[in-house]
Design a protein around this motif. Structure first.
Motif: not given
Length: 429
Positions: A168-169, A171-173, A241, A246, A248, A273, A279, A281
């Motif tokens: 998740d990190k 992916d998001s950052t 993306k 995403t 997992k 997605l 979703s 997280r």
């Protein structure tokens, strides 16, 4: 209401065990009302007796776990020490001396669940282990009891909070794997040695347990195909993306379309997605169950930690104590189907393959020919080139894993292919 308390022996008093003891004390009246009799912590087996354990009478603490489970007055043994031995010997000894068992030991259950269930039946005892998979999430009991009249065809889930936090990190950052792992370690989500989590061993044990319950067949840890997620890169997330996906680390347990076999696997995968699991997280877990009559079900919540895992342990403790008072046992192992576990090569799914190739005419045609020769149909191709070097991203239609493996082996032999940068399965479509 019975006034004589049911006596509980606690094996292990770490993060989970200490929370079990705390809840037993603070919720004593509620537990008594729910069970129909008081429950009493009769002994706590630990390795370091000198350690101060708040709220636990030092007189209850012992280093002799074997003597504790052999006491004839113990009604229930709660095992939260983990590992194979001495946990296995202690559990079987508990059965032999009249106690039922509540365990959170996924590794032991995945390896020797059949033998433990047989021992429980032989001695007329219960073996409950809701806390072994997905922490506080009620999952094993719904599969074993609520869906007992249905046919489960697929279980797809995120069952390890550490790996989900890391991915998740990333992916998001946009962080790399090591950077995200360092943050997970600093926050206490990852162990000093994270191998069991990041290499998929933890999730594989849970997959074995889930597959066995869902499909009423025996699935051992050795039957589960496993890949870790240490090779997942920021470039993989960028590609995901572009596909509207995403990444997992998934545990996937499936019944074959003809019903004649099952598969169980753990590996990183791209998922769309809009899939419910996309979703999920942070360090949370979620499991998606597909059943013939019930349809699609989603179970979500904290998958680890002292209090969440203790919640699942206490739920089992209440159920086992009620059974004890009723002079009965709950549902045991259901393995009547005896279905074979198919090898990974038989699994059919889609694939995302990233290749480093020479930037010159004819490369794409060569690559496409290799896919065709191995019976793997190409869905989309994306190519970028500069200064004599290029990347080629191929997304396939559904194909058998064995066919994809043969394709990749052949691609590596091409002079124009300088390397296979990434291979990832695409699930959840």
């Amino acid at each position: 209401m019975r006034t004589r308390p049911l006596k509980v022996a606690l094996l292990g008093c770490g993060v989970v065990g200490s929370e079990v003891a705390r809840i037993m004390t603070t919720h004593a009246d509620d537990l008594t009302a729910r069970i129909g009799a008081p429950v009493e912590l009769a002994g706590v087996a630990v390795r370091r007796p000198s350690k101060v354990r708040e709220g636990i009478d030092p007189a209850l603490v012992t280093t002799d776990a074997t003597a504790l489970v052999k006491r004839g007055d113990i009604d229930v043994v709660v095992e939260v020490i983990g590992g194979i031995e001495p946990a296995r010997a202690l559990i079987t000894t508990a059965f032999e001396h009249g106690a039922s068992v509540v365990s959170a030991n996924k590794a032991l259950l995945a390896q020797d669940g059949a033998a433990l269930h047989a021992a429980a039946v032989e001695h007329g005892r219960d073996l409950y282990y809701e806390a072994a998979v997905a922490g506080a999430i009620p999952l094993i009991r719904p599969l074993r009891e609520s869906l007992a009249g249905d046919k489960v065809n697929r279980v797809l889930g995120i069952v390890n909070g550490t790996t989900n936090f890391i991915l998740d990190k990333m992916d998001s950052t946009g962080a790399g794997y090591q950077e995200a792992l360092d943050e997970a370690t600093a926050l206490g989500y990852a162990e000093a040695d994270p191998t069991a989590d990041v290499e998929g061993f933890d999730a594989a044990a849970k997959a074995a347990i889930l597959a066995g319950i869902a499909f009423h067949t025996r699935v051992r840890l050795d039957d589960v195909y496993r890949e870790g997620m240490t090779e997942v890169t920021a470039a993989d997330f960028a590609s995901a993306k572009e596909m509207g996906c995403t990444i997992k680390l998934l545990a996937i347990c499936e019944r074959a379309a003809d019903g004649g076999s099952v598969t169980a696997r753990v590996h990183p995968a791209m998922i769309p997605l809009d899939h419910p699991l996309a979703s999920v997280r942070g360090a949370y877990n979620a499991v998606f169950v597909e059943a013939e009559a019930a349809g699609q079900l989603m179970f979500y919540g904290p998958g680890a930690g002292g209090a969440p895992t203790a919640s699942a342990v206490l739920g089992d403790l209440v159920a086992v104590c009620r059974n004890k008072l009723a002079g009965a046992t709950g549902p045991g192992e259901s393995a009547y189907t005896q279905l074979p576990v198919s090898p990974m090569g038989d699994v059919v799914t889609r694939y995302h393959i990233s290749l480093d190739v020479a930037d010159k005419p004819g490369v794409l045609a060569q690559v496409a020919t290799v896919f065709a020769e191995h019976g793997v149909s190409i869905d989309t191709v994306r190519q970028q080139g500069k200064d004599g070097e290029a990347s080629l991203v191929v997304v396939t239609h559904r194909a058998a894993d064995a066919a994809l493996t043969g394709t990749v082996d052949a691609l590596r032999k091409l002079d124009t292919v300088r390397g296979v940068a990434s291979i990832m399965r695409v699930e959840g479509e």
